[in-house]
Design a protein around this motif. Structure first.
Motif, short mmCIF file in Angstrom:
data_model
loop_
_atom_site.label_atom_id
_atom_site.label_comp_id
_atom_site.label_asym_id
_atom_site.label_seq_id
_atom_site.Cartn_x
_atom_site.Cartn_y
_atom_site.Cartn_z
N ALA A 331 37.37 41.41 32.22
CA ALA A 331 39.20 42.54 32.17
C ALA A 331 38.74 43.17 33.56
CB ALA A 331 38.92 42.74 30.99
N GLY A 332 37.37 44.29 33.72
CA GLY A 332 37.11 45.12 34.65
C GLY A 332 37.00 44.50 36.22
N MET A 333 36.63 43.66 35.69
CA MET A 333 36.76 43.15 37.38
C MET A 333 37.96 42.62 37.37
SD MET A 333 32.56 40.35 37.31
CE MET A 333 33.59 39.85 39.54
N VAL A 334 38.70 42.48 36.86
CA VAL A 334 40.00 41.57 37.56
C VAL A 334 41.27 42.98 37.67
CG1 VAL A 334 42.82 40.74 36.29
CG2 VAL A 334 39.98 39.51 36.19
N MET A 378 56.62 43.69 32.10
CA MET A 378 56.90 41.66 31.65
C MET A 378 56.04 41.07 31.59
SD MET A 378 60.24 40.58 34.00
CE MET A 378 61.98 41.92 34.35
N VAL A 379 54.94 41.03 31.61
CA VAL A 379 53.36 40.23 32.29
C VAL A 379 53.51 40.25 29.57
CG1 VAL A 379 50.96 40.70 32.21
CG2 VAL A 379 52.78 40.93 34.16
N LEU A 385 46.81 34.04 34.73
CA LEU A 385 46.28 35.03 34.79
C LEU A 385 46.33 35.43 35.90
CD1 LEU A 385 44.33 37.38 33.64
CD2 LEU A 385 42.32 35.92 33.91
N TRP A 386 46.51 34.73 37.15
CA TRP A 386 46.38 34.22 38.65
C TRP A 386 47.51 35.22 38.88
CZ3 TRP A 386 50.05 32.80 41.70
CH2 TRP A 386 50.95 31.74 40.59
N LEU A 387 49.18 35.13 38.19
CA LEU A 387 50.24 35.29 38.26
C LEU A 387 50.57 36.69 38.17
CD1 LEU A 387 52.47 34.95 39.30
CD2 LEU A 387 53.30 34.39 37.69
N ALA A 388 49.27 37.91 37.05
CA ALA A 388 49.70 38.63 36.34
C ALA A 388 48.92 39.69 37.45
CB ALA A 388 49.13 39.15 34.38
N VAL A 389 47.13 39.15 38.43
CA VAL A 389 46.66 40.04 39.03
C VAL A 389 47.53 40.30 40.27
CG1 VAL A 389 44.69 39.81 40.04
CG2 VAL A 389 44.28 38.49 37.46
#
Length: 489
Positions: A331-334, A378-379, A385-389
């Motif tokens: 989570a920290g890396m993302v 909206m997330v 996950l990639w789209l949220a990033v």
């Protein structure tokens, strides 16, 4: 003003000043956020409770609000060379105190004092503005802010490694102590390698010390109104430390703190009157006037941009961990993708501002900021996950680009007051962080992002009142001669 070519890979003249200044800012942010990646090791070493850890996080930003205003005034009076060097040297002391703390009380005092180093940012704004012309100023200030601001991310990545390298229960102490030594050493490097202005240029100082100058009756009252949110944010911090919050203050201590803030506000109001009472009897000549609304608009925009950045960086790892069921490390890396955008986004915002105009750039970036945070709201766990990033990184571009564009305007309002203006605008960024993190303690993540989007809309509306900087700033030298400083692109 230096007229040499803008060459990012050069280390002479104005480019040397820029590089040494962002390095100084980088170090202040490493020191300011050196505790964040080491909190677990610290908690285990000196026995901190979760409540005490939260208190340290609050104390870390508490002093920065008034410190940025004070440092801005001191910088205008004594020059950025002396003030930046002194700040780096003096703040190494509470850094060493924090590294050697044996209990929560010692750590809390040191962390509170270290909030002062967060004011370093405003010093470099004045330094860079002295060396770069208007058509390069946004780019230069963006590089200064963006690369320096990356110090917090660098601390997050490097200090745990340093602590592990030293090893043992005291590894975190050596890592934090090393940042203090770095700050102390660079104080001397900075002092002996920079000058406040290019050779032959005049360093203009404020006519009065103690309060910001205004040039009309209406702006006098406007300034007093814009001071209120800073004191309100400090009152909010006191409330969070009270029995209603983390219970560090008693009820009576909290009330005393509120009373002190009220007294300080009226004292500052008296200083504003002392400096500006002449505007009620004597009209300021047109060529020496500036519109305080320019400062007010930038304050609001920095509240929404840097304020949201500080708040989001604090909560984003937890947001990703809870939304997508990630382990803390992943989570920290993302979440770090948000902070990494600083390297290019803030310089990019300044660069676009230099070429496309200050106001149009701010309008576009502020609109993008509002849309970006609405999208973040909206997330959900149903998103890939990639789209949220990607959404977080896109939002980050507008946030940090907006910060760069704000400080592309700050030095173009009134040269001799650049430090004070930067200090007030910078303080509003911390006010925003306090407000947003307080909101987060009452609402869910989605509502939190929508609230930030709403304040960005307020900023967009306020921005419509801002005037595009053009023409010249008029400053008077000590010998009475007049200098015209170009502010047009």
């Amino acid at each position: 003003m230096s007229v040499e070519k803008f060459n990012l890979f050069a280390f002479t003249g104005k480019m040397k000043i820029l590089h040494l200044s962002w390095m100084a800012f980088f170090i202040t942010f490493v020191v300011w956020f050196n505790h964040a990646p080491l909190l677990q090791a610290m908690a285990k070493s000196i026995g901190l409770t979760p409540s005490e850890i939260k208190t340290l996080l609050i104390l870390n930003v508490a002093l920065t609000i008034p410190a940025r205003v004070i440092i801005g005034m001191v910088t205008d009076q004594f020059g950025p060379k002396k003030v930046y060097s002194a700040l780096l040297a003096i703040c190494s002391i509470p850094c060493f105190m924090f590294a050697t703390a044996d209990d929560f009380g010692q750590a809390a005092i040191a962390r509170f004092l270290l909030g002062f180093i967060g004011a370093g940012f405003v010093i470099g704004i004045r330094m860079v503005s002295e060396w770069f012309p208007a058509n390069e100023l946004g780019t230069a200030e963006g590089i200064y802010g963006g690369w320096g601001n990356f110090g917090s991310a660098a601390a997050a990545f490097c200090l745990p490694v340093v602590a592990l390298w030293f090893g043992g229960d005291d590894g975190w102490r050596y890592a934090i102590g090393l940042t203090g030594a770095l700050s102390l050493g660079f104080a001397f490097i900075y002092y002996f390698n920079v000058s406040d202005t290019p050779k032959g240029s005049t360093y203009f100082k404020p006519k009065h010390v103690g309060a910001m100058e205004v040039t009309s009756k209406g702006d006098f009252w406007f300034l007093l109104i814009m001071k209120i949110p800073m004191y309100a944010a400090l009152a909010l911090l006191a409330w969070k430390l009270s029995p209603a919050g983390v219970k560090m203050f008693s009820e009576s201590t909290t009330v005393i703190f509120y009373v002190v803030l009220v007294v300080l506000y009226f004292y500052e109001a008296s200083q504003v009157w002392k400096v500006n009472k002449s505007v009620f009897t004597t009209e300021v000549p047109e060529m020496h006037r500036y519109a305080f609304k320019q400062v007010a608009v930038l304050n609001i925009l920095y509240f929404a941009t840097f304020g949201s950045e500080l708040a989001v960086v604090s909560m984003l790892p937890l947001f990703f961990a809870e939304t997508f069921q990630l382990d803390p490390v992943k989570a920290g890396m993302v979440a770090s993708a948000y902070a990494f955008m600083n390297l290019m986004s803030r310089p990019g915002g300044g660069w676009i501002s230099d070429r496309c105009g200050r106001k149009p750039t701010l309008l576009i970036l502020t609109a993008g900021l509002a849309i970006g945070y609405a999208l973040m709201g909206m997330v959900s766990s149903e998103w890939p996950l990639w789209l949220a990033v990607v959404a977080a990184m896109a939002c980050s571009f507008f946030v940090q680009g907006g910060e760069g564009a704000v400080f592309a305007v700050v030095p173009l309002i009134k040269r001799r007051m650049t430090g004070q203006i930067a200090g007030m605008t910078g303080a509003y960024g911390n006010v925003g962080a306090v407000v947003y993190l307080t909101v987060l303690s009452f609402v869910d993540y989605s509502t939190f992002f929508y609230v930030i989007a709403g304040t960005a809309v307020v900023g967009f509306v306020a921005l419509l009142a801002m005037e595009e900087p053009k023409g010249h700033i008029v400053e008077v030298r000590d010998d009475g001669s007049v200098e015209l400083i170009n502010v047009s692109r």
